[in-house]
Design a protein around this motif. Structure first.
Motif, PDB file in Angstrom:
ATOM      1  N   ASN A  53       0.845  -1.196   0.000  1.00  0.00           N
ATOM      2  CA  ASN A  53       0.000   0.000   0.000  1.00  0.00           C
ATOM      3  C   ASN A  53       0.880   1.246   0.000  1.00  0.00           C
ATOM      4  O   ASN A  53       2.122   1.156   0.036  1.00  0.00           O
ATOM      5  CB  ASN A  53      -0.970   0.000   1.188  1.00  0.00           C
ATOM      6  CG  ASN A  53      -0.258  -0.125   2.525  1.00  0.00           C
ATOM      7  OD1 ASN A  53       0.820   0.419   2.715  1.00  0.00           O
ATOM      8  ND2 ASN A  53      -0.860  -0.847   3.464  1.00  0.00           N
ATOM      9  N   SER A  58     -10.920   0.896  -7.588  1.00  0.00           N
ATOM     10  CA  SER A  58     -12.330   1.026  -7.219  1.00  0.00           C
ATOM     11  C   SER A  58     -12.943   2.334  -7.712  1.00  0.00           C
ATOM     12  O   SER A  58     -14.147   2.525  -7.616  1.00  0.00           O
ATOM     13  CB  SER A  58     -12.466   0.938  -5.690  1.00  0.00           C
ATOM     14  OG  SER A  58     -11.779   2.015  -5.065  1.00  0.00           O
ATOM     15  N   THR A  64      -8.592   3.237  -1.591  1.00  0.00           N
ATOM     16  CA  THR A  64      -8.169   2.279  -0.562  1.00  0.00           C
ATOM     17  C   THR A  64      -6.687   2.377  -0.242  1.00  0.00           C
ATOM     18  O   THR A  64      -6.239   1.864   0.786  1.00  0.00           O
ATOM     19  CB  THR A  64      -8.481   0.846  -0.996  1.00  0.00           C
ATOM     20  OG1 THR A  64      -7.644   0.499  -2.119  1.00  0.00           O
ATOM     21  CG2 THR A  64      -9.942   0.687  -1.391  1.00  0.00           C
ATOM     22  N   GLN A 109      -4.433   0.739  -1.582  1.00  0.00           N
ATOM     23  CA  GLN A 109      -3.820  -0.586  -1.764  1.00  0.00           C
ATOM     24  C   GLN A 109      -3.195  -0.701  -3.149  1.00  0.00           C
ATOM     25  O   GLN A 109      -3.664  -0.090  -4.114  1.00  0.00           O
ATOM     26  CB  GLN A 109      -4.868  -1.684  -1.589  1.00  0.00           C
ATOM     27  CG  GLN A 109      -5.475  -1.753  -0.199  1.00  0.00           C
ATOM     28  CD  GLN A 109      -4.448  -2.019   0.874  1.00  0.00           C
ATOM     29  OE1 GLN A 109      -3.718  -3.017   0.837  1.00  0.00           O
ATOM     30  NE2 GLN A 109      -4.372  -1.129   1.851  1.00  0.00           N
TER      31      GLN A 109
END
Length: 365
Positions: free
Chosen positions: A227, A277, A358, A360
């Motif tokens: 990340n 996302s 996120t 990530q």
């Protein structure tokens, strides 16, 4: 020596989690570094393994023993602290012998163990001196020797080099690495200095906010950070991270900055980006993967030099790409000046892409 297993270990203070469900499997003979910024939970984790503070949940095994309810003295571990904690009025020999005397071992056995530890750490010639007569590095060796004589199942070290000057730290890193190799010792080592972790450890556990972020070999953590926190923490200088927006038009996938410079992604990177996302992406690149141009070249993005920092064998420059800074490295003597316009080329085989929401890493399965 023995393996050490942490299974969903928790330490909470009311609603605050100092250690948040951390699971780590440390194999027999491994050197594992717990790294992260101040307050990330690494020292608390070490103290939980040592039994110095009670757990709020989870299990800790040392070897095949569940040690949750055992006192520190019964866990068969040895700690080396930041401040060495040597007895100032005792000789080096008596400092080394003290933990064995507490266990009421015979005098002959104590002397044998002390001399063996002193020989291993090359401090035999110091045995009659007091701690105040020793250098910082010598005191550190005595602290290691006092842990070594106990023949523990695991060594726990809490920032043992932080009180040393820069040159001595480098020397002691080598000494600790050799100590581990010679003894095949199980070592859990806490440090905020990720360079110590990268150079000494078999594996590193990167922590932040009490949460284990990534647990792997230093090479894997450096090459494939899980990340943006790990990417920005591991590496010196840190990885440059730039927030961008993904735009897909037909077969083309483009990353565009707020300042409207853009990079068209190669097909593999395009597939990674499309796993995000949302259209928000964080573009990451390490200094050694960025190329500086004095004139515009296809695919490069415009920037402005902010600072130039010669370090001897390499020169680092901070370059503004719009409102965000990237760090690049060039050969010594490469002519760069503050405020000079340059163009930065990204190596698409070595860039990193992260989900902008996120944080990530975006990785193809």
């Amino acid at each position: 020596m023995a393996e050490v297993i942490l299974n969903e270990v928790v330490k909470s203070y009311g609603p605050l989690y100092a250690v948040d469900h951390v699971s780590i499997d440390i194999k027999d003979g491994e050197f594992v570094a717990l790294v992260g910024p101040s307050g990330c939970g690494k020292t608390t984790t070490l103290n939980l393994v040592a039994g110095l503070i009670p757990m709020s949940g989870g299990d800790i095994y040392i070897g095949d023993r569940l040690v949750n309810d055992l006192d520190p003295k019964d866990r068969d571990i040895a700690m080396v602290f930041q401040n060495y904690a040597l007895y100032p009025n005792k000789s080096v020999f008596k400092n080394l012998a003290f933990p064995l005397q507490m266990r009421k071992l015979p005098r002959e056995e104590i002397e044998k163990k002390v001399l063996a530890a002193a020989a291993t750490l090359d401090i035999t010639h110091l045995l009659e001196r007091r701690p105040r007569e020793l250098s910082g590095g010598q005191q550190q060796r005595v602290a290691l020797g006092r842990a070594l004589v106990r023949d523990p199942r695991a060594f726990l070290m809490d920032e043992p080099l932080s009180n040393l000057d820069a040159k001595l730290r480098v020397q002691m890193r080598s000494e600790l690495k050799r100590f581990h190799q010679d003894l095949a010792a199980t070592v859990i080592y806490v440090t905020h200095d990720q360079l110590e972790a990268v150079t000494m450890a078999d594996k590193m556990a990167v922590m932040n906010g009490g949460v284990l972020q990534q647990y792997d070999t230093p090479a894997e953590v450096f090459a494939h950070p899980t990340n943006t926190f790990v990417a920005s923490f591991v590496g010196s200088p840190a990885m440059s991270l730039i927030p961008v927006e993904m735009e897909v038009a037909g077969t083309r996938t483009v990353l565009r900055s707020a300042e409207q410079w853009s990079i068209e992604l190669h097909p593999e990177n395009a597939r990674k980006a499309q796993l995000s996302s949302s259209p928000k992406i964080v573009l990451g690149a390490r200094h050694s993967t960025l190329k500086v141009h004095k004139t515009m070249v296809p695919g490069a993005v415009p920037g402005r030099v902010y600072t130039v920092e010669p370090t001897g064998d390499v020169t680092f420059a901070q370059v503004y790409l719009g409102q965000h800074i990237v760090i690049v490295s060039v050969e010594p003597g490469y002519p760069l000046q503050p405020d000079e316009p340059v163009w930065i080329e990204f190596d698409q085989s070595r860039i990193h892409l992260f989900d902008g929401v996120t944080q990530q890493a975006l990785i193809l399965n």
